[in-house]
Design a protein around this motif. Structure first.
Motif, PDB file in Angstrom:
ATOM      1  N   VAL A 118     102.107  57.166  24.036  1.00 14.52           N
ATOM      2  CA  VAL A 118     103.389  57.151  23.319  1.00 14.52           C
ATOM      3  C   VAL A 118     104.525  57.285  24.335  1.00 14.52           C
ATOM      4  O   VAL A 118     105.501  56.521  24.331  1.00 14.52           O
ATOM      5  CB  VAL A 118     103.459  58.282  22.282  1.00 14.52           C
ATOM      6  N   TYR A 119     104.380  58.264  25.230  1.00 15.22           N
ATOM      7  CA  TYR A 119     105.413  58.505  26.247  1.00 15.22           C
ATOM      8  C   TYR A 119     105.513  57.348  27.240  1.00 15.22           C
ATOM      9  O   TYR A 119     106.560  57.127  27.845  1.00 15.22           O
ATOM     10  CB  TYR A 119     105.125  59.805  26.993  1.00 15.22           C
ATOM     11  N   GLY A 121     105.273  54.275  26.327  1.00 15.47           N
ATOM     12  CA  GLY A 121     105.859  53.128  25.634  1.00 15.47           C
ATOM     13  C   GLY A 121     104.861  52.076  25.203  1.00 15.47           C
ATOM     14  O   GLY A 121     105.232  50.927  24.940  1.00 15.47           O
ATOM     15  N   GLY A 123     102.399  50.138  22.672  1.00 16.51           N
ATOM     16  CA  GLY A 123     102.433  49.874  21.236  1.00 16.51           C
ATOM     17  C   GLY A 123     101.285  50.531  20.485  1.00 16.51           C
ATOM     18  O   GLY A 123     100.240  50.858  21.062  1.00 16.51           O
ATOM     19  N   ARG A 127      97.513  51.553  21.742  1.00 14.31           N
ATOM     20  CA  ARG A 127      97.269  52.988  21.903  1.00 14.31           C
ATOM     21  C   ARG A 127      95.964  53.394  21.227  1.00 14.31           C
ATOM     22  O   ARG A 127      95.129  54.098  21.801  1.00 14.31           O
ATOM     23  CB  ARG A 127      98.405  53.820  21.287  1.00 14.31           C
ATOM     24  N   ASN A 167      95.622  57.035  30.342  1.00 14.24           N
ATOM     25  CA  ASN A 167      96.632  56.299  31.117  1.00 14.24           C
ATOM     26  C   ASN A 167      96.044  55.660  32.362  1.00 14.24           C
ATOM     27  O   ASN A 167      96.773  55.084  33.166  1.00 14.24           O
ATOM     28  CB  ASN A 167      97.773  57.237  31.531  1.00 14.24           C
TER      29      ASN A 167
END
Length: 240
Positions: A118-119, A121, A123, A127, A167
């Protein structure tokens, strides 16, 4: 397995000091650390309470900056970066695993894993796909709709590891990741870290348990703000 014959430093510390002013007196939490961590290395930090290992971990993780000295992360000097620049570097390159899991209690395991995206960016659909992939990678593909209080301690730590991986950072930093776990869950979590190491990730793990540190390929003992021992895999070090 990473080719150990071609060692590339992902972390280089030179003369790292962290000085606190307490009651008008200077206290050196770190008293001049020189350290290289190679890409793909699995290093354990050990030391008694007050030794400076947590301070060192915070600096390595870009959660804090040293009073003086040089810290190069993938060749980039980061010791003097602003808070915002440190945050960007941290989010791109480092995944964190904590003793207390640090999961949000009111959202599902899948949503917890997806949170860093989310942080970043990313979609919604991507995610969820990536979060599901990493839940499956830690053996919890069928637990995505469970909230943390519906999971065991070992399962919660696996969710936290999936979140650290989502990430795709090349460095994983773990602070006492087995401290709240029973023997069976501890073994399972350490097997996950060993698999991550075999896949080429750099792992830095803080622990007070000599048997856990002995699983790492390198063990570093911190005392009085300095690294006093540097051992290989299998050595059981006394931290007292």
């Amino acid at each position: 397995m990473v080719n150990q014959e071609k060692k590339i430093n992902t972390i280089e510390l030179r003369g790292i000091k962290k000085i606190y002013n307490i009651g008008g007196e200077e206290l050196a939490a770190l008293a001049g650390i020189d350290l290289d961590i190679h890409k793909g290395e699995f290093a354990a930090l050990m030391g008694p309470s007050g030794s400076g290992k947590s301070t060192l971990m915070n600096i390595l993780g870009c959660l804090d900056r040293p009073t003086c000295g040089s810290y190069k992360l993938d060749g980039e000097e980061v010791a003097g970066l602003s808070d915002d620049a440190l945050a960007v570097t941290r989010n791109k390159k480092i995944g964190f695993v904590f003793q207390n899991f640090n999961l949000l209690s009111r959202i599902t395991a899948l949503e917890n894993v997806a949170l860093p995206l989310v942080y970043a960016g990313v979609g919604y659909h991507e995610r969820m796909e990536r979060a599901q992939h990493f839940l499956e990678a830690v053996g919890l593909g069928d637990r995505g709709d469970h909230q943390p209080n519906e999971l065991s301690g070992g399962q919660r730590q696996r969710v936290a590891i999936a979140r650290a991986l989502v990430n795709d950072p090349h460095i994983i930093m773990a602070d006492e990741p087995t401290g709240n776990l029973d023997t069976k869950s501890t073994k399972e979590i350490m097997e996950i870290f060993e698999r991550m190491h075999e896949l080429g990730r750099t792992i830095i793990l803080v622990t007070h348990e000599p048997e856990i540190a002995a699983c790492a390929s390198r063990q570093l003992l911190v005392r009085d703000g300095r690294i006093t021992r540097d051992e290989g895999k299998g050595v059981v070090m006394d931290v007292v």
